[in-house]
Motif scaffolding. Structure first.
Motif, PDB file in Angstrom:
ATOM      1  N   SER A  34      56.744  83.712 -96.670  1.00 36.68           N
ATOM      2  CA  SER A  34      56.851  83.520 -98.125  1.00 36.68           C
ATOM      3  C   SER A  34      57.430  84.754 -98.794  1.00 36.68           C
ATOM      4  O   SER A  34      58.310  84.650 -99.656  1.00 36.68           O
ATOM      5  CB  SER A  34      55.479  83.202 -98.711  1.00 36.68           C
ATOM      6  OG  SER A  34      55.016  81.966 -98.239  1.00 36.68           O
ATOM      7  N   SER A  76      52.118  81.073 -94.161  1.00 34.79           N
ATOM      8  CA  SER A  76      52.745  82.250 -93.575  1.00 34.79           C
ATOM      9  C   SER A  76      53.163  83.175 -94.713  1.00 34.79           C
ATOM     10  O   SER A  76      54.236  83.048 -95.282  1.00 34.79           O
ATOM     11  CB  SER A  76      53.961  81.844 -92.740  1.00 34.79           C
ATOM     12  OG  SER A  76      54.600  82.990 -92.243  1.00 34.79           O
ATOM     13  N   LEU A 130      55.999  72.883 -96.669  1.00 34.25           N
ATOM     14  CA  LEU A 130      56.712  71.741 -96.107  1.00 34.25           C
ATOM     15  C   LEU A 130      56.987  71.925 -94.618  1.00 34.25           C
ATOM     16  O   LEU A 130      57.051  70.951 -93.869  1.00 34.25           O
ATOM     17  CB  LEU A 130      58.022  71.510 -96.862  1.00 34.25           C
ATOM     18  CG  LEU A 130      57.879  71.063 -98.316  1.00 34.25           C
ATOM     19  CD1 LEU A 130      59.250  71.007 -98.982  1.00 34.25           C
ATOM     20  CD2 LEU A 130      57.176  69.729 -98.408  1.00 34.25           C
ATOM     21  N   ALA A 131      57.154  73.150 -94.190  1.00 31.22           N
ATOM     22  CA  ALA A 131      57.467  73.427 -92.784  1.00 31.22           C
ATOM     23  C   ALA A 131      56.227  73.754 -91.958  1.00 31.22           C
ATOM     24  O   ALA A 131      56.350  74.113 -90.794  1.00 31.22           O
ATOM     25  CB  ALA A 131      58.453  74.587 -92.715  1.00 31.22           C
ATOM     26  N   ARG A 132      55.044  73.604 -92.535  1.00 28.16           N
ATOM     27  CA  ARG A 132      53.806  73.979 -91.857  1.00 28.16           C
ATOM     28  C   ARG A 132      53.645  73.275 -90.509  1.00 28.16           C
ATOM     29  O   ARG A 132      53.232  73.877 -89.534  1.00 28.16           O
ATOM     30  CB  ARG A 132      52.612  73.684 -92.749  1.00 28.16           C
ATOM     31  CG  ARG A 132      51.315  74.112 -92.164  1.00 28.16           C
ATOM     32  CD  ARG A 132      50.112  73.842 -93.022  1.00 28.16           C
ATOM     33  NE  ARG A 132      50.422  73.302 -94.325  1.00 28.16           N
ATOM     34  CZ  ARG A 132      49.588  73.274 -95.336  1.00 28.16           C
ATOM     35  NH1 ARG A 132      48.387  73.746 -95.191  1.00 28.16           N
ATOM     36  NH2 ARG A 132      49.929  72.755 -96.492  1.00 28.16           N
ATOM     37  N   THR A 133      53.980  71.989 -90.444  1.00 28.17           N
ATOM     38  CA  THR A 133      53.811  71.263 -89.187  1.00 28.17           C
ATOM     39  C   THR A 133      54.772  71.751 -88.111  1.00 28.17           C
ATOM     40  O   THR A 133      54.505  71.600 -86.925  1.00 28.17           O
ATOM     41  CB  THR A 133      54.016  69.752 -89.381  1.00 28.17           C
ATOM     42  OG1 THR A 133      55.309  69.534 -89.926  1.00 28.17           O
ATOM     43  CG2 THR A 133      52.949  69.177 -90.294  1.00 28.17           C
ATOM     44  N   LEU A 134      55.890  72.337 -88.518  1.00 23.96           N
ATOM     45  CA  LEU A 134      56.842  72.871 -87.544  1.00 23.96           C
ATOM     46  C   LEU A 134      56.412  74.229 -87.009  1.00 23.96           C
ATOM     47  O   LEU A 134      56.925  74.673 -85.993  1.00 23.96           O
ATOM     48  CB  LEU A 134      58.233  73.010 -88.185  1.00 23.96           C
ATOM     49  CG  LEU A 134      58.854  71.727 -88.708  1.00 23.96           C
ATOM     50  CD1 LEU A 134      60.153  72.049 -89.434  1.00 23.96           C
ATOM     51  CD2 LEU A 134      59.092  70.767 -87.573  1.00 23.96           C
ATOM     52  N   MET A 135      55.496  74.884 -87.689  1.00 20.25           N
ATOM     53  CA  MET A 135      55.095  76.240 -87.318  1.00 20.25           C
ATOM     54  C   MET A 135      53.766  76.268 -86.567  1.00 20.25           C
ATOM     55  O   MET A 135      53.040  77.236 -86.642  1.00 20.25           O
ATOM     56  CB  MET A 135      55.003  77.122 -88.567  1.00 20.25           C
ATOM     57  CG  MET A 135      56.297  77.244 -89.316  1.00 20.25           C
ATOM     58  SD  MET A 135      56.298  78.389 -90.700  1.00 20.25           S
ATOM     59  CE  MET A 135      54.893  77.925 -91.662  1.00 20.25           C
ATOM     60  N   GLN A 136      53.439  75.197 -85.838  1.00 27.24           N
ATOM     61  CA  GLN A 136      52.196  75.182 -85.088  1.00 27.24           C
ATOM     62  C   GLN A 136      52.283  76.206 -83.969  1.00 27.24           C
ATOM     63  O   GLN A 136      53.190  76.162 -83.149  1.00 27.24           O
ATOM     64  CB  GLN A 136      51.933  73.791 -84.500  1.00 27.24           C
ATOM     65  CG  GLN A 136      51.714  72.737 -85.536  1.00 27.24           C
ATOM     66  CD  GLN A 136      50.512  73.033 -86.423  1.00 27.24           C
ATOM     67  OE1 GLN A 136      49.503  73.505 -85.940  1.00 27.24           O
ATOM     68  NE2 GLN A 136      50.654  72.771 -87.701  1.00 27.24           N
ATOM     69  N   ALA A 138      58.414  75.970 -99.517  1.00 25.56           N
ATOM     70  CA  ALA A 138      59.122  75.857 -98.229  1.00 25.56           C
ATOM     71  C   ALA A 138      58.177  76.029 -97.029  1.00 25.56           C
ATOM     72  O   ALA A 138      58.203  75.200 -96.116  1.00 25.56           O
ATOM     73  CB  ALA A 138      60.276  76.839 -98.165  1.00 25.56           C
ATOM     74  N   PRO A 139      57.322  77.051 -96.987  1.00 29.00           N
ATOM     75  CA  PRO A 139      56.396  77.150 -95.848  1.00 29.00           C
ATOM     76  C   PRO A 139      55.382  76.007 -95.798  1.00 29.00           C
ATOM     77  O   PRO A 139      54.964  75.601 -94.709  1.00 29.00           O
ATOM     78  CB  PRO A 139      55.693  78.490 -96.058  1.00 29.00           C
ATOM     79  CG  PRO A 139      56.642  79.285 -96.868  1.00 29.00           C
ATOM     80  CD  PRO A 139      57.311  78.289 -97.771  1.00 29.00           C
TER      81      PRO A 139
END
Length: 173
Positions: free
Chosen positions: A11, A7, A43-49, A40-41
């Motif tokens: 970023s 994202s 690590l959070a990639r799976t949360l941003m599906q 940070a994005p």
């Protein structure tokens, strides 16, 4: 590029926010901000599906629901204030209740959660896994059936209509 920056907007915002919070353009802050903006994005990639944008079948009904909820929030705020300032001699009947839900749409559930948690005297506790049962805490409970009926008719039914969702009837006891 999408692999390193899932994202790019996020970023960029993290990088700028880091620099604004530190109020510095030192090379160390630039480097740390860049690392934060990349890591940070990732690590959070799976949360941003992406699950898509909500499709509103009846936007006018949404406005009506929000208006009704606003009235309910003000009414509940007055009632809870009165209960706190002038306690009843027999005390409060604070209870947890369970409400079976037909709603499955994640946007609808989020809206229902916001409406319930915005209303003073009620707190959305959890949805019991695999049962679609909402656990709700009520500050001063008088009639559990009234609460179940109110949540299902005033909130859940309009939300299902707003998001045009098929109703699921498999609520186990």
């Amino acid at each position: 590029m999408k692999r390193w920056l899932p994202s790019s907007l996020l970023s960029g915002m993290l990088f700028v926010l880091w620099l604004l919070l530190n109020q510095s353009l030192d090379p160390a802050h630039l480097l740390l901000g860049a690392v934060l903006a990349i890591v940070a994005p990732l690590l959070a990639r799976t949360l941003m599906q992406p699950i898509g944008y909500p499709r509103l079948a009846k936007p006018v009904m949404l406005i009506r629901l929000l208006g009704m909820a606003l009235v309910e929030i003000v009414r509940s705020a007055i009632t809870v204030s009165r209960l706190i300032l002038f306690p009843k001699p027999d005390g409060l009947n604070s209870q947890f209740i369970k409400i079976p839900l037909d709603l499955r749409n994640p946007y609808g559930l989020a809206l229902l959660s916001c409406l319930i948690n915005s209303t003073p005297g009620t707190v959305w506790v959890e949805i019991l896994p695999n049962r679609h049962v909402l656990v709700l805490h009520v500050f001063d409970l008088h009639n559990e059936e009234w609460w179940v009926d109110t949540i299902k008719t005033r909130y859940e039914k309009p939300i299902i209509d707003i998001f045009h969702e098929e109703v699921h009837e498999e609520n186990p006891p």
